[in-house]
Design a protein around this motif. Structure first.
Motif, PDB file in Angstrom:
ATOM      1  N   GLU A 177       1.737  -8.167   8.285  1.00 49.21           N
ATOM      2  CA  GLU A 177       0.876  -8.627   7.769  1.00 49.21           C
ATOM      3  C   GLU A 177       1.045  -7.402   7.021  1.00 49.21           C
ATOM      4  N   GLU A 178       1.375  -6.103   7.243  1.00 49.10           N
ATOM      5  CA  GLU A 178       1.292  -4.891   6.478  1.00 49.10           C
ATOM      6  C   GLU A 178       2.110  -4.428   6.074  1.00 49.10           C
ATOM      7  N   TYR A 179       3.831  -4.883   5.235  1.00 48.46           N
ATOM      8  CA  TYR A 179       4.140  -4.696   4.396  1.00 48.46           C
ATOM      9  C   TYR A 179       5.048  -5.315   4.108  1.00 48.46           C
ATOM     10  N   LEU A 180       5.023  -5.762   2.734  1.00 49.12           N
ATOM     11  CA  LEU A 180       5.698  -6.108   1.258  1.00 49.12           C
ATOM     12  C   LEU A 180       6.980  -6.401   1.062  1.00 49.12           C
ATOM     13  N   THR A 181       7.890  -7.157   1.591  1.00 43.53           N
ATOM     14  CA  THR A 181       9.370  -7.823   1.767  1.00 43.53           C
ATOM     15  C   THR A 181       9.837  -7.583  -0.005  1.00 43.53           C
ATOM     16  N   ILE A 182       9.083  -5.826  -0.356  1.00 43.23           N
ATOM     17  CA  ILE A 182      10.122  -5.289  -1.005  1.00 43.23           C
ATOM     18  C   ILE A 182      10.791  -4.131  -0.976  1.00 43.23           C
ATOM     19  N   LEU A 183      12.249  -4.452  -0.928  1.00 42.21           N
ATOM     20  CA  LEU A 183      12.802  -3.271   0.370  1.00 42.21           C
ATOM     21  C   LEU A 183      13.140  -1.931  -0.584  1.00 42.21           C
ATOM     22  N   MET A 184      13.184  -1.483  -1.585  1.00 44.07           N
ATOM     23  CA  MET A 184      13.043   0.411  -2.196  1.00 44.07           C
ATOM     24  C   MET A 184      11.848   0.413  -2.981  1.00 44.07           C
ATOM     25  N   TYR A 185      11.447   1.808  -3.322  1.00 49.20           N
ATOM     26  CA  TYR A 185      10.591   2.472  -4.559  1.00 49.20           C
ATOM     27  C   TYR A 185      11.221   2.316  -5.103  1.00 49.20           C
ATOM     28  N   THR A 186      12.489   2.202  -5.468  1.00 49.52           N
ATOM     29  CA  THR A 186      12.698   2.560  -6.801  1.00 49.52           C
ATOM     30  C   THR A 186      13.999   1.564  -6.774  1.00 49.52           C
ATOM     31  N   GLY A 187      14.579   1.163  -8.483  1.00 44.80           N
ATOM     32  CA  GLY A 187      14.876   0.026  -8.187  1.00 44.80           C
ATOM     33  C   GLY A 187      14.897  -0.556 -10.012  1.00 44.80           C
TER      34      GLY A 187
END
Length: 271
Positions: free
Chosen positions: A199-209
């Motif tokens: 419920e807390e984390y978006l499935t976007i695994l990199m901060y930058t890219g």
């Protein structure tokens, strides 16, 4: 003139210590004429490091976004939510399985093959090229590598030193703790968080890219998030705080965080 001497009486005969100050500095006094003066150097004032909360307050906030940008993203969101998302049938059981694997009860006896498969699976979120991890796994051997991955995940999810999750995340990424596993870095650590706290984390695994959180924030909302090289903005802080920022900007209406992440990828080139 020797600073031990009184400047008026030109003698140290009546000089005594009036007060000991910081560093080597002292206040001296002449009991004959009453004159006072300082001798020595004061201690240098150490600059106190900002607290985690003070640093976090400087991170961009939803209120920093141009209202025009907000309105445009709201339009895109309304358009996106009118479409019925196509369910991915294997994600829910995969998430459920690994929630048990990563739990305090399940992790100590987790099957080594399950741990290796997790690192190489794109189900739910693609962690990218895992050649470094696989090379490390093969060099260490299955049992040793699996034990180290267990230590990594345990430290990330339930470690106590440091107490802040973002700082444990940084330590694992930077190999600043013996709990770190070679090749088990930002994308995999973030995916662990996505599964453990869905419920807390978006499935976007990199901060930058190409489609990292930083690029999405810039593309959709015109926000310039700090560069990863910034000294006070450690990688773990950037990863977690950007996740929280994007979630706050997204608002409600999505079925789950994967659905919200799908919107971000869909919308970033349409803003």
């Amino acid at each position: 003139m020797d600073l031990l001497e009184c400047g008026n009486c030109l003698t140290d005969e009546h000089v005594e210590l009036a007060e000991r100050l910081t560093g080597t500095q002292k206040k001296l006094k002449c009991t004959n004429c009453g004159d006072e003066w300082l001798r020595g150097e004061p201690a240098r004032q150490a600059r106190s490091s900002p607290t985690l909360d003070e640093i976090k307050k400087r991170f961009p906030k939803p209120g920093d976004v141009d209202p025009v940008k907000l309105a445009r993203v709201d339009e895109l969101k309304a358009d996106f939510l009118r479409r019925e998302p196509e369910p991915v049938p294997n994600v829910a059981p995969y998430w459920k399985k690994y929630q048990w694997v990563f739990s305090a009860e399940g992790l100590p006896t987790a099957d080594p093959q399950d741990l290796k498969n997790f690192a190489n699976s794109s189900v739910g979120a693609n962690p990218g090229n895992m050649s470094v991890f696989n090379e490390a796994w093969n060099e260490m051997g299955t049992e040793v590598a699996a034990a180290q991955v267990r230590r990594t995940i345990e430290y990330l999810l339930r470690g106590t030193s440091p107490s802040a999750l973002e700082d444990r995340l940084t330590a694992l990424i930077n190999d600043a703790t013996p709990n770190a596993m070679r090749g088990f870095k930002e994308s995999l650590l973030t995916k662990v968080l996505c599964i453990a706290y869905p419920e807390e984390y978006l499935t976007i695994l990199m901060y930058t890219g190409v489609a990292g959180k930083r690029e999405i924030a810039r593309s959709l909302w015109g926000l310039e998030l700090p560069a990863p090289e910034s000294t006070t903005w450690t990688k773990g802080r950037l990863i977690l705080w950007s996740n929280n920022l994007l979630r706050a900007l997204l608002g409600d209406g999505f079925r789950h965080q994967q659905h919200a992440a799908e919107f971000l990828w869909w919308a970033k080139d349409r803003a």
